[in-house]
Design a protein around this motif. Structure first.
Motif, PDB file in Angstrom:
ATOM      1  N   PHE A  24       0.807  -1.218   0.000  1.00 55.65           N
ATOM      2  CA  PHE A  24       0.000   0.000   0.000  1.00 55.65           C
ATOM      3  C   PHE A  24       0.843   1.272   0.000  1.00 55.65           C
ATOM      4  N   VAL A  25       2.171   1.128  -0.208  1.00 57.35           N
ATOM      5  CA  VAL A  25       3.029   2.313  -0.269  1.00 57.35           C
ATOM      6  C   VAL A  25       2.656   3.184  -1.458  1.00 57.35           C
ATOM      7  N   GLN A  26       2.307   2.557  -2.594  1.00 59.29           N
ATOM      8  CA  GLN A  26       1.899   3.342  -3.763  1.00 59.29           C
ATOM      9  C   GLN A  26       0.648   4.163  -3.462  1.00 59.29           C
ATOM     10  N   THR A  27      -0.258   3.621  -2.661  1.00 54.90           N
ATOM     11  CA  THR A  27      -1.457   4.372  -2.267  1.00 54.90           C
ATOM     12  C   THR A  27      -1.074   5.575  -1.426  1.00 54.90           C
ATOM     13  N   ILE A  28      -0.133   5.395  -0.508  1.00 54.87           N
ATOM     14  CA  ILE A  28       0.352   6.496   0.333  1.00 54.87           C
ATOM     15  C   ILE A  28       1.048   7.543  -0.517  1.00 54.87           C
ATOM     16  N   ALA A  29       1.851   7.090  -1.508  1.00 55.90           N
ATOM     17  CA  ALA A  29       2.657   7.998  -2.317  1.00 55.90           C
ATOM     18  C   ALA A  29       1.820   8.921  -3.189  1.00 55.90           C
ATOM     19  N   ARG A  30       0.594   8.538  -3.476  1.00 56.94           N
ATOM     20  CA  ARG A  30      -0.256   9.397  -4.308  1.00 56.94           C
ATOM     21  C   ARG A  30      -0.680  10.665  -3.584  1.00 56.94           C
ATOM     22  N   ASP A  31      -0.783  10.586  -2.249  1.00 57.87           N
ATOM     23  CA  ASP A  31      -1.344  11.706  -1.491  1.00 57.87           C
ATOM     24  C   ASP A  31      -0.326  12.457  -0.635  1.00 57.87           C
ATOM     25  N   GLY A  32       0.798  11.837  -0.339  1.00 56.83           N
ATOM     26  CA  GLY A  32       1.770  12.470   0.549  1.00 56.83           C
ATOM     27  C   GLY A  32       3.178  12.300   0.043  1.00 56.83           C
ATOM     28  N   LEU A  79      12.510  24.864   2.852  1.00 53.10           N
ATOM     29  CA  LEU A  79      13.428  25.919   2.419  1.00 53.10           C
ATOM     30  C   LEU A  79      13.670  25.882   0.914  1.00 53.10           C
ATOM     31  N   TRP A  80      13.794  24.669   0.395  1.00 48.16           N
ATOM     32  CA  TRP A  80      14.105  24.497  -1.026  1.00 48.16           C
ATOM     33  C   TRP A  80      12.882  24.746  -1.895  1.00 48.16           C
ATOM     34  N   GLN A  81      11.740  24.203  -1.506  1.00 41.87           N
ATOM     35  CA  GLN A  81      10.458  24.329  -2.194  1.00 41.87           C
ATOM     36  C   GLN A  81      10.518  23.935  -3.669  1.00 41.87           C
ATOM     37  N   PRO A  82      10.945  22.694  -3.963  1.00 42.32           N
ATOM     38  CA  PRO A  82      10.944  22.247  -5.367  1.00 42.32           C
ATOM     39  C   PRO A  82       9.531  21.946  -5.831  1.00 42.32           C
ATOM     40  N   GLU A  83       9.350  21.909  -7.135  1.00 39.73           N
ATOM     41  CA  GLU A  83       8.036  21.573  -7.683  1.00 39.73           C
ATOM     42  C   GLU A  83       7.941  20.061  -7.814  1.00 39.73           C
ATOM     43  N   ALA A  84       7.051  19.454  -7.062  1.00 36.08           N
ATOM     44  CA  ALA A  84       6.905  18.001  -7.060  1.00 36.08           C
ATOM     45  C   ALA A  84       5.836  17.584  -8.065  1.00 36.08           C
ATOM     46  N   PRO A  85       6.111  16.550  -8.884  1.00 43.71           N
ATOM     47  CA  PRO A  85       5.095  16.038  -9.802  1.00 43.71           C
ATOM     48  C   PRO A  85       3.883  15.531  -9.038  1.00 43.71           C
ATOM     49  N   ALA A  86       2.754  15.485  -9.713  1.00 46.80           N
ATOM     50  CA  ALA A  86       1.537  14.987  -9.080  1.00 46.80           C
ATOM     51  C   ALA A  86       1.610  13.476  -8.927  1.00 46.80           C
ATOM     52  N   GLY A  87       0.869  12.957  -7.939  1.00 47.41           N
ATOM     53  CA  GLY A  87       0.766  11.520  -7.748  1.00 47.41           C
ATOM     54  C   GLY A  87       2.016  10.912  -7.141  1.00 47.41           C
ATOM     55  N   GLY A 113       5.827  12.213  -7.413  1.00 45.63           N
ATOM     56  CA  GLY A 113       6.372  13.288  -6.604  1.00 45.63           C
ATOM     57  C   GLY A 113       6.652  12.896  -5.164  1.00 45.63           C
ATOM     58  N   PHE A 114       6.722  11.603  -4.888  1.00 46.98           N
ATOM     59  CA  PHE A 114       6.842  11.102  -3.518  1.00 46.98           C
ATOM     60  C   PHE A 114       8.051  11.684  -2.785  1.00 46.98           C
ATOM     61  N   ILE A 115       9.228  11.682  -3.421  1.00 46.58           N
ATOM     62  CA  ILE A 115      10.440  12.090  -2.712  1.00 46.58           C
ATOM     63  C   ILE A 115      10.587  13.608  -2.630  1.00 46.58           C
ATOM     64  N   LEU A 116       9.982  14.349  -3.561  1.00 48.69           N
ATOM     65  CA  LEU A 116      10.135  15.809  -3.597  1.00 48.69           C
ATOM     66  C   LEU A 116       8.971  16.548  -2.954  1.00 48.69           C
ATOM     67  N   ARG A 117       7.941  15.834  -2.530  1.00 50.35           N
ATOM     68  CA  ARG A 117       6.761  16.481  -1.961  1.00 50.35           C
ATOM     69  C   ARG A 117       7.005  16.818  -0.494  1.00 50.35           C
ATOM     70  N   GLY A 118       6.776  18.080  -0.152  1.00 53.90           N
ATOM     71  CA  GLY A 118       6.924  18.520   1.226  1.00 53.90           C
ATOM     72  C   GLY A 118       5.661  18.255   2.029  1.00 53.90           C
ATOM     73  N   ALA A 119       5.479  19.028   3.084  1.00 57.80           N
ATOM     74  CA  ALA A 119       4.317  18.839   3.946  1.00 57.80           C
ATOM     75  C   ALA A 119       3.044  19.279   3.225  1.00 57.80           C
ATOM     76  N   VAL A 120       2.042  18.411   3.218  1.00 61.20           N
ATOM     77  CA  VAL A 120       0.733  18.715   2.644  1.00 61.20           C
ATOM     78  C   VAL A 120      -0.325  18.312   3.665  1.00 61.20           C
ATOM     79  N   TRP A 121      -1.536  18.813   3.478  1.00 62.59           N
ATOM     80  CA  TRP A 121      -2.620  18.421   4.380  1.00 62.59           C
ATOM     81  C   TRP A 121      -2.942  16.947   4.149  1.00 62.59           C
ATOM     82  N   PRO A 122      -2.833  16.102   5.160  1.00 62.22           N
ATOM     83  CA  PRO A 122      -3.008  14.661   4.947  1.00 62.22           C
ATOM     84  C   PRO A 122      -4.455  14.304   4.624  1.00 62.22           C
ATOM     85  N   THR A 123      -4.615  13.424   3.649  1.00 61.84           N
ATOM     86  CA  THR A 123      -5.937  12.926   3.294  1.00 61.84           C
ATOM     87  C   THR A 123      -6.306  11.769   4.223  1.00 61.84           C
TER      88      THR A 123
END
Length: 307
Positions: free
Chosen positions: A33-41, A207-215, A218-228
């Motif tokens: 279920f890691v792929q499911t987690i990676a889509r949202d966070g 600090l870096w604020q890179p643009e993370a791909p959707a889904g 973007g798992f490794i580059l996605r920063g803090a988001v509101w958890p689903t």
């Protein structure tokens, strides 16, 4: 007056094999279920959130189960936690730019490094049967995972092997330096290390604020988001499953030498494949099934010789 050294604890190889089987079934289920987690966070938020949940569960269970969370040897537990945590961070980080098969194949070089470190750093005798078992198990892993042999060798393809080295070193530390620690103590240390890496990664990304791909891309580059709700649910399943699974793995390495137990970890491959079939209906190829026969043979060699 001559002081005799304390005898090494006896190897309970079959009991360690049973603990590893429980570990493999738990981790094989939750990792699907890691792929499911990676889509949202993101990876770092996942590590930080999972650590908070796992430590909360440990804290709630500590009093009724009389768990001992305080280390007897802070340095040994800290070293093991740092090494194991670093290996897992490298492993998950490689998934961002390498095929899963290549990354997993690199991690499963760990039993070979366990043998090498045990022999040359600690002078342990490694018999021909264990060497044969590691070779057979590794060949089985290659058949199951089927890494792309045409991939150019470079720094990126070496990193999964670095994760394997760190994982091997952490497993040896479990037996050599942390034999007197409780499984829950080392569990807490392991999750604390991953949580620290998660918080550090979130701070860097803030600090870096890179643009993370959707889904999931973007798992490794996605920063803090509101958890689903889905992210929280499956991260909690990961936390609870990892507590049980990794706890069993720790106990296994306390019950027998790392060079014996490491070979049994190959069983996580057929366990993951079983859950992939049971959950998603994906069927294994004949090549993969042949690899699993070799993996089973490797474990059987160690179990029989271990008695």
């Amino acid at each position: 007056m001559t002081t005799l050294a304390a005898p090494a604890p006896a190897n309970r190889t079959l009991a360690a094999a049973g603990a590893i089987l429980i570990y493999a079934m738990m981790i094989g289920f939750t990792d699907n279920f890691v792929q499911t987690i990676a889509r949202d966070g993101g990876l770092w938020q996942f590590h930080a959130t999972r650590t908070a949940m796992a430590l909360a569960l440990l804290g709630l269970a500590a009093a009724p189960l009389r768990l001992r969370l305080r280390p007897r040897n802070w340095r040994a537990v800290a070293f093991r936690s740092l090494v194991h945590g670093s290996g897992m961070v490298v492993y998950f980080g490689c998934l961002a730019f390498l095929p899963v098969a290549v990354v997993a194949a690199g991690l499963f070089t760990a039993p070979i490094f366990v043998l090498l470190i045990s022999r040359f750093a600690f002078g342990m005798h490694i018999g021909p049967y264990r060497i044969l078992a590691v070779a057979v198990g590794f060949l089985g892993a290659m058949l199951v995972l089927g890494p792309d042999s045409g991939m150019a060798v470079g720094p990126a393809t070496v990193l999964p092997v670095v994760a394997g080295v760190l994982y091997a070193l952490g497993n040896i530390a479990t037996r050599q330096w942390c034999a007197g620690e409780s499984a829950e103590t080392m569990l807490a240390g392991f999750f604390a290390a991953l949580g620290a890496y998660g918080l550090l990664g979130l701070a860097v990304l803030a600090l870096w604020q890179p643009e993370a791909p959707a889904g999931a891309e973007g798992f490794i580059l996605r920063g803090a988001v509101w958890p689903t709700p889905s992210f929280l649910l499956w991260t909690f399943v990961q936390a609870a499953g990892s507590l049980v699974g990794v706890g069993m793995m720790v106990k296994a390495y306390q019950m027998a030498e790392a060079s014996r137990v490491a070979v049994f970890e190959y069983v996580i491959l057929p366990a993951s494949a079983f859950w992939t079939w049971a959950l998603w209906g994906e069927v294994l190829s004949m090549r993969a099934m042949a690899g699993m026969v070799l993996i089973f043979a490797a474990g059987l060699i160690i179990a029989v010789r271990g008695r």
